[in-house]
Write a protein that holds these residues in place. Sequence first.
Motif, PDB file in Angstrom:
ATOM      1  N   ILE A  55       4.290   5.861 -18.684  1.00 21.83           N
ATOM      2  CA  ILE A  55       4.680   5.073 -17.521  1.00 21.83           C
ATOM      3  C   ILE A  55       3.446   4.896 -16.657  1.00 21.83           C
ATOM      4  CG2 ILE A  55       6.254   4.844 -15.563  1.00 21.83           C
ATOM      5  CD1 ILE A  55       8.094   6.882 -16.953  1.00 21.83           C
ATOM      6  N   ASP A  56       3.068   3.656 -16.413  1.00 18.08           N
ATOM      7  CA  ASP A  56       1.892   3.341 -15.602  1.00 18.08           C
ATOM      8  C   ASP A  56       2.317   2.729 -14.274  1.00 18.08           C
ATOM      9  OD1 ASP A  56      -0.412   4.069 -17.128  1.00 18.08           O
ATOM     10  OD2 ASP A  56       0.040   2.423 -18.494  1.00 18.08           O
ATOM     11  N   PHE A  57       1.689   3.175 -13.196  1.00 18.69           N
ATOM     12  CA  PHE A  57       1.896   2.606 -11.864  1.00 18.69           C
ATOM     13  C   PHE A  57       0.552   2.108 -11.334  1.00 18.69           C
ATOM     14  CE2 PHE A  57       5.233   5.710 -12.422  1.00 18.69           C
ATOM     15  CZ  PHE A  57       6.356   5.114 -11.863  1.00 18.69           C
ATOM     16  N   THR A  58       0.570   0.935 -10.731  1.00 13.99           N
ATOM     17  CA  THR A  58      -0.619   0.383 -10.098  1.00 13.99           C
ATOM     18  C   THR A  58      -0.300   0.049  -8.649  1.00 13.99           C
ATOM     19  OG1 THR A  58      -1.324  -0.572 -12.205  1.00 13.99           O
ATOM     20  CG2 THR A  58      -2.416  -1.377 -10.216  1.00 13.99           C
ATOM     21  N   VAL A  59      -1.190   0.435  -7.742  1.00  9.38           N
ATOM     22  CA  VAL A  59      -1.022   0.183  -6.318  1.00  9.38           C
ATOM     23  C   VAL A  59      -1.787  -1.077  -5.936  1.00  9.38           C
ATOM     24  CG1 VAL A  59      -1.411   1.086  -3.996  1.00  9.38           C
ATOM     25  CG2 VAL A  59      -0.788   2.652  -5.862  1.00  9.38           C
ATOM     26  N   SER A  60      -1.117  -1.983  -5.252  1.00  7.97           N
ATOM     27  CA  SER A  60      -1.780  -3.139  -4.655  1.00  7.97           C
ATOM     28  C   SER A  60      -1.655  -3.027  -3.144  1.00  7.97           C
ATOM     29  CB  SER A  60      -1.142  -4.447  -5.132  1.00  7.97           C
ATOM     30  OG  SER A  60      -1.323  -4.627  -6.526  1.00  7.97           O
ATOM     31  N   THR A  61      -2.777  -3.066  -2.459  1.00  9.32           N
ATOM     32  CA  THR A  61      -2.773  -2.908  -1.012  1.00  9.32           C
ATOM     33  C   THR A  61      -3.938  -3.672  -0.413  1.00  9.32           C
ATOM     34  OG1 THR A  61      -2.917  -1.295   0.790  1.00  9.32           O
ATOM     35  CG2 THR A  61      -4.035  -0.720  -1.255  1.00  9.32           C
ATOM     36  N   ALA A  62      -3.710  -4.297   0.724  1.00  7.19           N
ATOM     37  CA  ALA A  62      -4.761  -5.073   1.378  1.00  7.19           C
ATOM     38  C   ALA A  62      -5.828  -4.180   1.982  1.00  7.19           C
ATOM     39  CB  ALA A  62      -4.153  -5.977   2.454  1.00  7.19           C
ATOM     40  N   SER A  63      -5.466  -2.954   2.327  1.00  5.70           N
ATOM     41  CA  SER A  63      -6.433  -2.011   2.886  1.00  5.70           C
ATOM     42  C   SER A  63      -5.993  -0.602   2.526  1.00  5.70           C
ATOM     43  CB  SER A  63      -6.534  -2.172   4.405  1.00  5.70           C
ATOM     44  OG  SER A  63      -5.272  -1.967   5.024  1.00  5.70           O
ATOM     45  N   GLU A  64      -6.879   0.350   2.677  1.00  3.86           N
ATOM     46  CA  GLU A  64      -6.571   1.721   2.319  1.00  3.86           C
ATOM     47  C   GLU A  64      -5.483   2.289   3.229  1.00  3.86           C
ATOM     48  OE1 GLU A  64     -10.157   3.932   2.439  1.00  3.86           O
ATOM     49  OE2 GLU A  64     -11.135   2.758   0.850  1.00  3.86           O
ATOM     50  N   ALA A  65      -4.684   3.186   2.651  1.00  8.47           N
ATOM     51  CA  ALA A  65      -3.620   3.820   3.434  1.00  8.47           C
ATOM     52  C   ALA A  65      -3.341   5.205   2.870  1.00  8.47           C
ATOM     53  CB  ALA A  65      -2.350   2.979   3.409  1.00  8.47           C
ATOM     54  N   ALA A  66      -3.084   6.147   3.771  1.00  2.52           N
ATOM     55  CA  ALA A  66      -2.777   7.521   3.378  1.00  2.52           C
ATOM     56  C   ALA A  66      -1.274   7.737   3.428  1.00  2.52           C
ATOM     57  CB  ALA A  66      -3.485   8.509   4.298  1.00  2.52           C
ATOM     58  N   PHE A  67      -0.706   8.172   2.321  1.00  2.22           N
ATOM     59  CA  PHE A  67       0.723   8.473   2.245  1.00  2.22           C
ATOM     60  C   PHE A  67       0.985   9.235   0.951  1.00  2.22           C
ATOM     61  CE2 PHE A  67       0.019   4.347   0.301  1.00  2.22           C
ATOM     62  CZ  PHE A  67       0.736   4.414  -0.888  1.00  2.22           C
ATOM     63  N   PRO A  68       2.127   9.946   0.872  1.00  4.06           N
ATOM     64  CA  PRO A  68       2.461  10.672  -0.355  1.00  4.06           C
ATOM     65  C   PRO A  68       3.247   9.808  -1.337  1.00  4.06           C
ATOM     66  CG  PRO A  68       4.012  11.244   1.361  1.00  4.06           C
ATOM     67  CD  PRO A  68       3.037  10.280   1.981  1.00  4.06           C
ATOM     68  N   MET A  69       3.049  10.109  -2.611  1.00  6.06           N
ATOM     69  CA  MET A  69       3.892   9.555  -3.669  1.00  6.06           C
ATOM     70  C   MET A  69       4.533  10.711  -4.424  1.00  6.06           C
ATOM     71  SD  MET A  69       2.286   6.307  -5.608  1.00  6.06           S
ATOM     72  CE  MET A  69       1.356   5.017  -4.787  1.00  6.06           C
ATOM     73  N   TYR A  70       5.808  10.507  -4.795  1.00  3.92           N
ATOM     74  CA  TYR A  70       6.557  11.511  -5.546  1.00  3.92           C
ATOM     75  C   TYR A  70       6.959  10.935  -6.906  1.00  3.92           C
ATOM     76  CZ  TYR A  70       7.322  13.935  -1.047  1.00  3.92           C
ATOM     77  OH  TYR A  70       7.172  14.576   0.156  1.00  3.92           O
ATOM     78  N   PHE A  71       6.866  11.774  -7.941  1.00 10.11           N
ATOM     79  CA  PHE A  71       7.276  11.380  -9.284  1.00 10.11           C
ATOM     80  C   PHE A  71       8.102  12.499  -9.900  1.00 10.11           C
ATOM     81  CE2 PHE A  71       3.262   9.315  -8.303  1.00 10.11           C
ATOM     82  CZ  PHE A  71       3.551   7.981  -8.573  1.00 10.11           C
ATOM     83  N   ARG A  72       9.274  12.156 -10.388  1.00 10.96           N
ATOM     84  CA  ARG A  72      10.132  13.159 -11.044  1.00 10.96           C
ATOM     85  C   ARG A  72       9.609  13.448 -12.444  1.00 10.96           C
ATOM     86  NH1 ARG A  72      14.607  12.800 -14.741  1.00 10.96           N
ATOM     87  NH2 ARG A  72      14.348  10.528 -14.650  1.00 10.96           N
TER      88      ARG A  72
END
Length: 683
Positions: A463-480
């Motif tokens: 399973i691949d996830f890609t982040v698209s964002t206009a600028s950097e941002a700090a936040f958590p990601m959770y994966f089961r």
Amino acid sequence: MNIKNLTILLSCSAALALCSCSSGEGQTKVTVVGRPDVSQTNVNYVSNRAPLRPLNFIKLPVGDVQPEGWVRKYLELQRDGLTGHLGEISAWLEKDGNAWLSDGGDHGWEEVPYWLKGYGNLAYILNDEDMIEETKVWIEGALASARPDGYFGPVNMRNGKKELWAQMIMLWCLQSYYEYSGDERVIKLMTDYFRWQLSVPDGDFLEDYWENSRGGDNLLSVYWLYNRTGDDFLLELAEKIHRNTADWTQPTSLPNWHNVNIAQCFREPAEYYMLTGDSTMLHASYNVHDLIRRTFGQVPGGMFGSDENARLGYIDPRQGVETCGIVEQMASDEIMLRMTGDPFWAGHCEEVAFNTYPAAVMPDFKALRYITSPNHAVSDSENHHPGIANAGPFLSMNPFSSRCCQHNHAFGWPYFAENLIYATPDNGVAAVIYSACRATVKVADGHEIVLHEQTRYPFDETIDFTVSTASEAAFPMYFRIPSWAEGATVAVNGRKAGRPVPGRYVKIDRVWKDGDRITLEFPMSLGMRTWQVNKNSVSVDYGPLTLSLKIDEKYVQRNSAETAIWDSKWQKDADPSKWPTTEIYPDSPWNYALVLSGSGDPLSGIEVVRKDWPADDFPFTLESVPLEFKATGRRVPSWTLDETGLCAVLPDEGVQTGPDEHVTLVPMGAARLRISAFPNVTE
């Protein structure tokens, strides 16, 4: 889910860190946690407000998660099939004289909102303008039906009292419409209606069978409104609803044994726990879920064998469950997951969605059947009572028949799609149930990202996830990390991150940049479950998939008007030739025991065969399923269809069998005829 495991849920903090490490890339922090961090309040999305306990996961507004891959294909099949065209078939959806559109009309009970609950969400997700306009016809009818005293919708009288079950469903339709449109008329209607409910004496409130069983649906709508308005009277109403709803807290029994009620209503005590914090309420919901499966659910596929109503002694895997019960169980799993954060509910939802639900409908989604079983050797229009609880033609795929499932099936896949990506209380994002999608999510202090999930799960391990964002941002990601995924790995931009633990979440804190990539690897291996109460039959799993004998399926079309159950109604212009009933008969032997190895690994003789991914993105047919498994079986001559026309109950252990034969197993979701609980023979 063993009830003693609730100790974990109740005693440990929501973000119990089991390990912590650096990925070697900047300030990335990876921890293994038991639940998300609920000590914070999400600033981007409406969630539970005090005194309600915080949600562990927050559902995004409908449409913000755009499914891709096979789930997208399923939604398109629904649109082009029975869900999208039921308005041309069902008499309950005729607009002329319909009680949901005009005072004094007919067909004012559950059928319209049952169908609309899924049809509307399907329209919003697919952004289908024609479907959205059709949805608005019914929504406007509901909004226009509001009366000065606050009541809305058709008046359904039972024993001199207004029965409110149909309104409970329509409230969910209105909530989805509000998420899509922001139409404040929904807030006003619900506020006025709930004030009316509060004014009804307890002795006249939720007294009839269906509304009494299903008060939990009403309770969730009260919470939904409270979280948007903060009106204190709604908390008083929540208490009133609970005390007038059937008692789903009994330790060894249930208020009734109707399969849909069980799948839909076991969560009501846990919902009330969100208001009171009384852990016995939470425990009660886990207990009901376990109780029905200990008693009638010693079978693969995640459901239980009640047919319509569970009966003492009818526990064999040839007993089935309504399509209504399947989709309600999936929705309950999703709700329990959001409330508790317990990864068990995500795994259970996947088990039902991947293994049981696909076989309940035709591959083109133009017909469904009422009852689907783990061991299902024939799917015809005959009366199989008392082999199944219902008397009538309940096994064939008939688009004109079984009016509850005919309408209520529609929300199963749209709701599943909406629950693929969540927001979290700590202003992060979570992927808990897995399938390909693209989600637009607000994180941190309102920063918007797009999270793109690419996978062919559950048929693939990556399973691949890609982040698209206009600028950097700090936040958590959770994966089961699924409970079966021993040896799972997580990588951030190609670097392994942390030490994943099955049955827990990996939490990744970092400053995320455009193009960041997270890769999950869930190694799938063969596993076996033994169902002791059902003659030590066995089922074989491969990751989240359960396997079935591959039985050649012979499809025979019949006239739907001639094979429908007695209470079916269809429009005068409905064309049975366009919407035929399909009966399915076995065109190869089905009565096999599975031969297991006598070595330390009983499944060592099973070979995994990977096939090409289907060009049409639909993997749930015998022809298109991309996984097959070569095994050894032996015919059981005495195991045949019985006097009711069903496959007989499982043979006794030690029954006489024929010689070894090569057999093929497939994921049971692709098999509309299947044997998935096998007698077994050890070499």
